[in-house]
Scaffold this active site. Sequence first.
Site, short mmCIF file in Angstrom:
data_model
loop_
_atom_site.label_atom_id
_atom_site.label_comp_id
_atom_site.label_asym_id
_atom_site.label_seq_id
_atom_site.Cartn_x
_atom_site.Cartn_y
_atom_site.Cartn_z
N ASN A 9 0.33 -1.95 4.03
CA ASN A 9 0.33 -0.40 3.77
C ASN A 9 -0.30 0.35 4.66
O ASN A 9 -1.24 0.43 4.83
CB ASN A 9 -0.10 -0.28 2.16
CG ASN A 9 -0.09 1.18 1.98
OD1 ASN A 9 0.58 2.13 2.77
ND2 ASN A 9 -1.21 1.38 0.91
N LYS A 11 0.03 3.60 5.14
CA LYS A 11 -0.44 4.80 4.56
C LYS A 11 -0.18 5.70 5.54
O LYS A 11 0.74 5.98 5.86
CB LYS A 11 -2.15 4.88 4.35
CG LYS A 11 -2.61 3.66 3.47
CD LYS A 11 -3.88 3.84 2.85
CE LYS A 11 -4.46 2.38 2.31
NZ LYS A 11 -5.44 2.69 1.65
N HIS A 95 0.64 3.21 -6.48
CA HIS A 95 -0.71 2.92 -5.58
C HIS A 95 -2.01 3.82 -6.01
O HIS A 95 -1.59 4.92 -6.52
CB HIS A 95 -0.23 3.33 -4.20
CG HIS A 95 -1.57 2.77 -3.44
ND1 HIS A 95 -2.60 3.58 -3.03
CD2 HIS A 95 -1.77 1.55 -2.27
CE1 HIS A 95 -3.52 2.93 -2.14
NE2 HIS A 95 -2.91 1.65 -1.84
N GLU A 97 -3.91 5.65 -4.74
CA GLU A 97 -4.10 7.07 -4.00
C GLU A 97 -3.09 7.81 -4.44
O GLU A 97 -3.10 9.31 -4.68
CB GLU A 97 -3.79 6.72 -2.53
CG GLU A 97 -5.24 6.34 -2.00
CD GLU A 97 -5.07 5.34 -0.70
OE1 GLU A 97 -3.97 5.57 -0.21
OE2 GLU A 97 -5.86 4.48 -0.35
N GLU A 167 -5.32 -4.06 -7.24
CA GLU A 167 -6.07 -3.55 -6.38
C GLU A 167 -7.17 -3.04 -6.89
O GLU A 167 -7.01 -1.71 -7.36
CB GLU A 167 -5.31 -2.70 -5.31
CG GLU A 167 -4.17 -3.17 -4.65
CD GLU A 167 -3.72 -2.03 -3.40
OE1 GLU A 167 -3.81 -2.52 -2.41
OE2 GLU A 167 -3.14 -1.02 -3.76
N GLY A 173 -10.03 0.37 1.07
CA GLY A 173 -10.70 1.24 1.99
C GLY A 173 -12.26 1.28 2.12
O GLY A 173 -12.70 2.04 2.89
N SER A 212 -9.63 -3.92 0.89
CA SER A 212 -10.27 -4.65 2.21
C SER A 212 -10.24 -6.06 2.53
O SER A 212 -11.00 -6.73 2.79
CB SER A 212 -11.82 -4.34 2.04
OG SER A 212 -12.12 -2.84 1.60
#
Length: 250
Positions: A9, A11, A95, A97, A167, A173, A212
Site C-alpha cells: 500500500n 498510500k 483501510h 486511514e 491491521e 506506520g 509495520s
Amino acid sequence: MRRKLVAGNWKMNGSADSIRKLLQGIREGAAGVAAVDLAVFPPFVYLGLVEQQLSGAPVAWGTQNLSEHGSGAYTGEVAGSMLLDFHCTYVLVGHSERRTLYGETDDLVARKFAVARKLGIKPILCVGETLDEREQGVTEAVVGRQLKAVLTLEGIGAFIDAVIAYEPVWAIGTGRTATSQQAQDVHAFIRAQLAAIDPAVASQTRILYGGSMKAANAGELLSMSDIDGGLIGGASLDAKEFLAIAEAGG
Ligand code: PEP
C-alpha cells in the site's frame, strides 16, 4: 492450501520518477518470489504507469479506495468501473486511514466491498482495533463488528474470492508491530467467525497481517498458521525490502 499474498500500500507517496524506479525493481525481482502472490496499490493517478510497467509481470495491482457510486456528480471520487479500465485485480476497502481520517463507517465500507465484487474486482477488507480498544479488551468485538457489516450485506459467499487484512491501528506506520501470537490470535478469531457460517469458505479466505511489517519481522509473522500474507505500507516503497518480505513468506 492458501497461497500467500504480499501487497504494498503506497498510500499518498511517490512521483512518476520514483514509481518508475520502484516498479522496475519489483518487476526485476518478482520472478524470484514465485511462491507468493504480489500486488501493489499506487495512488490513482499512477495506475496507467503501473499497468504499463507491470504488464506481463507476475504482480497484480489495485487501488486504495473506490467510490460506492457507479458514476455521476461526485466530484473527486473514482468509480469502480474506472478501475476496470486499468485492469485492477484488487481494491482496498476500509483501510483504517479511510475510516479515521475520512469518516468511513462499517456500513459505507460494506457498500464499497459490494460494489467491487459486483464489478469482479477482489476487495481487500481492512479491519482492526485502535490502541484504546485493545487496552479496553474489545479487539474481538471491534473486528467482529467490522466483519459482520460485510457478512450482513453480502453473505459468506462474498469471502470466497475476497481477502481480509487485519491491521491493528496502533501498529500502522508506528514501527510497533503486533507480536506474531497477538496477530495469530486475531486471525484465528476472524477465521472462526467465517467458519461458524461456512467452514469451506473460511478455510480458503486469505487473511493478511498489516502494521509495520518489514523483512526483519516478516518471517515470524508469516509462519503463523492463520497469517496468509501481509499488507505492507512504508516498507513497500523500497523494492528490495518489499521483495524480501515476500521471500520470507515463500
Ligand atoms: C498500511 O498502511 O496498511 C500499513 C500496514 O502501513 P505500515 O506497514 O507502514 O505500518
